[in-house]
Design a protein around this motif. Sequence first.
Motif, mmCIF file in Angstrom:
data_model
loop_
_atom_site.group_PDB
_atom_site.id
_atom_site.type_symbol
_atom_site.label_atom_id
_atom_site.label_comp_id
_atom_site.label_asym_id
_atom_site.label_seq_id
_atom_site.Cartn_x
_atom_site.Cartn_y
_atom_site.Cartn_z
ATOM 1 N N ILE A 11 -3.218 44.915 -20.097
ATOM 2 C CA ILE A 11 -2.261 43.832 -20.337
ATOM 3 C C ILE A 11 -1.387 44.144 -21.549
ATOM 4 C CG2 ILE A 11 -2.053 41.376 -20.891
ATOM 5 C CD1 ILE A 11 -4.689 40.943 -19.370
ATOM 6 N N THR A 12 -1.960 44.765 -22.571
ATOM 7 C CA THR A 12 -1.199 45.122 -23.768
ATOM 8 C C THR A 12 -0.063 46.084 -23.435
ATOM 9 O OG1 THR A 12 -3.171 44.849 -25.142
ATOM 10 C CG2 THR A 12 -1.358 46.110 -26.087
ATOM 11 N N ARG A 13 -0.330 47.010 -22.509
ATOM 12 C CA ARG A 13 0.696 47.988 -22.125
ATOM 13 C C ARG A 13 1.690 47.434 -21.111
ATOM 14 N NH1 ARG A 13 -3.907 51.580 -22.118
ATOM 15 N NH2 ARG A 13 -4.082 51.278 -19.861
ATOM 16 N N PHE A 14 1.407 46.255 -20.582
ATOM 17 C CA PHE A 14 2.267 45.666 -19.559
ATOM 18 C C PHE A 14 3.649 45.379 -20.153
ATOM 19 C CE2 PHE A 14 3.872 42.166 -16.944
ATOM 20 C CZ PHE A 14 3.643 42.660 -15.670
ATOM 21 N N LYS A 15 4.704 45.861 -19.509
ATOM 22 C CA LYS A 15 6.052 45.736 -20.049
ATOM 23 C C LYS A 15 6.654 44.378 -19.724
ATOM 24 C CE LYS A 15 10.517 48.091 -20.281
ATOM 25 N NZ LYS A 15 11.344 49.222 -19.803
ATOM 26 N N LEU A 16 7.129 43.686 -20.767
ATOM 27 C CA LEU A 16 7.782 42.394 -20.584
ATOM 28 C C LEU A 16 9.273 42.613 -20.366
ATOM 29 C CD1 LEU A 16 6.084 40.294 -23.432
ATOM 30 C CD2 LEU A 16 5.523 40.318 -21.004
ATOM 31 N N THR A 17 9.779 42.044 -19.294
ATOM 32 C CA THR A 17 11.218 42.129 -18.995
ATOM 33 C C THR A 17 11.741 40.729 -18.702
ATOM 34 O OG1 THR A 17 10.886 42.391 -16.605
ATOM 35 C CG2 THR A 17 10.865 44.407 -17.945
ATOM 36 N N GLY A 18 13.040 40.593 -18.696
ATOM 37 C CA GLY A 18 13.634 39.297 -18.404
ATOM 38 C C GLY A 18 13.253 38.785 -17.030
ATOM 39 N N SER A 19 13.192 39.707 -16.050
ATOM 40 C CA SER A 19 12.901 39.275 -14.682
ATOM 41 C C SER A 19 11.453 38.814 -14.516
ATOM 42 C CB SER A 19 13.212 40.409 -13.695
ATOM 43 O OG SER A 19 12.406 41.539 -13.969
ATOM 44 N N ASN A 20 10.487 39.556 -15.118
ATOM 45 C CA ASN A 20 9.108 39.107 -14.915
ATOM 46 C C ASN A 20 8.760 37.896 -15.781
ATOM 47 O OD1 ASN A 20 8.469 40.286 -17.449
ATOM 48 N ND2 ASN A 20 7.712 42.169 -16.495
ATOM 49 N N ILE A 21 9.449 37.723 -16.907
ATOM 50 C CA ILE A 21 9.265 36.486 -17.678
ATOM 51 C C ILE A 21 9.822 35.301 -16.892
ATOM 52 C CG2 ILE A 21 9.999 35.232 -19.753
ATOM 53 C CD1 ILE A 21 9.856 37.861 -21.288
ATOM 54 N N ALA A 22 10.972 35.512 -16.234
ATOM 55 C CA ALA A 22 11.555 34.446 -15.412
ATOM 56 C C ALA A 22 10.640 34.097 -14.244
ATOM 57 C CB ALA A 22 12.928 34.881 -14.899
ATOM 58 N N LYS A 23 9.965 35.115 -13.677
ATOM 59 C CA LYS A 23 9.043 34.868 -12.565
ATOM 60 C C LYS A 23 7.875 33.992 -13.006
ATOM 61 C CE LYS A 23 6.495 37.157 -8.857
ATOM 62 N NZ LYS A 23 6.048 38.451 -8.270
ATOM 63 N N PHE A 24 7.496 34.080 -14.287
ATOM 64 C CA PHE A 24 6.468 33.189 -14.841
ATOM 65 C C PHE A 24 7.058 31.817 -15.156
ATOM 66 C CE2 PHE A 24 5.624 31.972 -19.404
ATOM 67 C CZ PHE A 24 4.664 31.000 -19.126
ATOM 68 N N LEU A 25 8.212 31.795 -15.842
ATOM 69 C CA LEU A 25 8.739 30.545 -16.365
ATOM 70 C C LEU A 25 9.222 29.584 -15.281
ATOM 71 C CD1 LEU A 25 10.779 31.539 -19.558
ATOM 72 C CD2 LEU A 25 8.736 30.103 -19.439
ATOM 73 N N ILE A 26 10.000 30.081 -14.332
ATOM 74 C CA ILE A 26 10.650 29.181 -13.380
ATOM 75 C C ILE A 26 9.641 28.449 -12.485
ATOM 76 C CG2 ILE A 26 12.256 29.050 -11.430
ATOM 77 C CD1 ILE A 26 13.847 31.328 -12.796
ATOM 78 N N PRO A 27 8.734 29.160 -11.773
ATOM 79 C CA PRO A 27 7.758 28.421 -10.951
ATOM 80 C C PRO A 27 6.828 27.553 -11.797
ATOM 81 C CG PRO A 27 7.807 30.752 -10.357
ATOM 82 C CD PRO A 27 8.553 30.620 -11.628
ATOM 83 N N SER A 28 6.428 28.045 -12.983
ATOM 84 C CA SER A 28 5.507 27.286 -13.825
ATOM 85 C C SER A 28 6.134 25.982 -14.304
ATOM 86 C CB SER A 28 5.063 28.128 -15.023
ATOM 87 O OG SER A 28 4.326 29.253 -14.607
ATOM 88 N N LEU A 29 7.405 26.059 -14.730
ATOM 89 C CA LEU A 29 8.090 24.846 -15.175
ATOM 90 C C LEU A 29 8.254 23.854 -14.032
ATOM 91 C CD1 LEU A 29 10.863 26.261 -17.560
ATOM 92 C CD2 LEU A 29 8.912 24.822 -18.186
ATOM 93 N N ILE A 30 8.572 24.365 -12.847
ATOM 94 C CA ILE A 30 8.675 23.477 -11.675
ATOM 95 C C ILE A 30 7.327 22.807 -11.413
ATOM 96 C CG2 ILE A 30 9.056 23.399 -9.180
ATOM 97 C CD1 ILE A 30 11.070 25.707 -9.545
ATOM 98 N N GLY A 31 6.235 23.586 -11.486
ATOM 99 C CA GLY A 31 4.902 23.027 -11.263
ATOM 100 C C GLY A 31 4.544 21.980 -12.296
#
Length: 460
Positions: A11-31
Amino acid sequence: MENKEFMNNDITRFKLTGSNIAKFLIPSLIGVILFLCPIPSEGAFTTPIGILSEWLAGLTKAFAPTFITSVIIISAVFSTIAKLFSPRWIMKNSLLNKLFVTSNFYLLFRIIGAVLSFMVLNELGGEIIYSIDTGGTMMSLVSTLVAWFFAASFLIPLLMDYGAMDFTGTLLRGFVQPLFKLPGRSAIDLVASWIGNCNVGVVLTSFQYENGYYTGREAAVIATCFSAVSLPFCLVIAAMLGLDVVFPQFYLTLMVAGVLSVVVMARVWPLSKFPDEYYEAVGKQINEEEPEGMKKSEWALRLAVQKADSADSFGDTVYRGFEMFMGIIFSLTPLVMAWGTLALIVATYTPVFDWVSMPFGYYLQLLGLPEAFEAAPATIVGFADMFIPAILLTGITSMKTKFVVGVLSLVQIIYMTEVGTIMLTSKIPVKFKDLVIIFLEKTIIALPIIVLMANLFGIS
């Protein structure tokens, strides 16, 4: 230890990008908005999922009893065929096997549920079966439940699969763990169980357990202690009892008694006896401990983003929702109809609850409540259904007694017409006797807290 370190490094090596952060944020906020955001509706507050479910219930009201009766009869017939003949088309099909292969005990109540639903639909067997006090209430209740579960079955993944619980859990672990002895990710579950629909909260808890995120003890504590009715229903109960003029005090007392009783109950038998073991079929899937040298907020974000990145495809998510809904209507609704109708018949037409509640009459008297023995049945009849205590309390003249026992009925929530049945049919390791003991224990613990709050508010 090695597995945890490997997981942490991954998980530490997992690269954070705008697209994968959006994939977390958008569905989570809707939920979060759908399940947890209180919004005004018809003079009260509810959640978007509540509005959607009520709309579905209204849309299907005309044909819901016929549909439900048909489903319950199909469940009973196919389950009987599976038990007697074990046909290949049921036994070898994973979905049909899950829906219709059951124990003798549950088969019996599926058959009873089918008989009762048919009698209620066609008004057979006298009012003891189909009146609004018994089967009529249960048919209406099951119709509403089906609408709730249809909406929730397809939308719950927004909370579970896209990192919302992982993110919140890591941030809130330091608060939730010492207070309730629960993992941080349970914070969203607790809120969903508290301000949303209690049945949806139990289903969410069950799925978290089956997916390796709660131990048996943690799931049992959340399901039995944090199931609460929605705010609109609290308003309805307060209005029924003539307590709407003191509703802020009423609801604040409910919150205080609910939280404090859980703090105690999570540490004592029987909830403390449940094994801290993860569901054997999947094992432990949770990791909330951040590695050294990394901020908790960054670790929370990494966990959430990786969870969202590994989420199922849209098609797989929809199919899981379909499976969940099928399981609920074919496995749960027959039991809710059977157990609920039988419980209401006992409560309405027999003195059983009067006899059993006698010790609580003395307890209420000891706590200084007027009309203690008259109100005593309302302290335990909520085990059958959440509506009955308020009905029994309408004849009580003491405002303080109605306030105390009214709040109690909303804190106790383990009623067999809905929540209790959902828990017993889930994989959560609770038995019927556990629910009885937990219900009585919660009643004994919560009553003095509620009386103290009533005294502080000057309710008399």
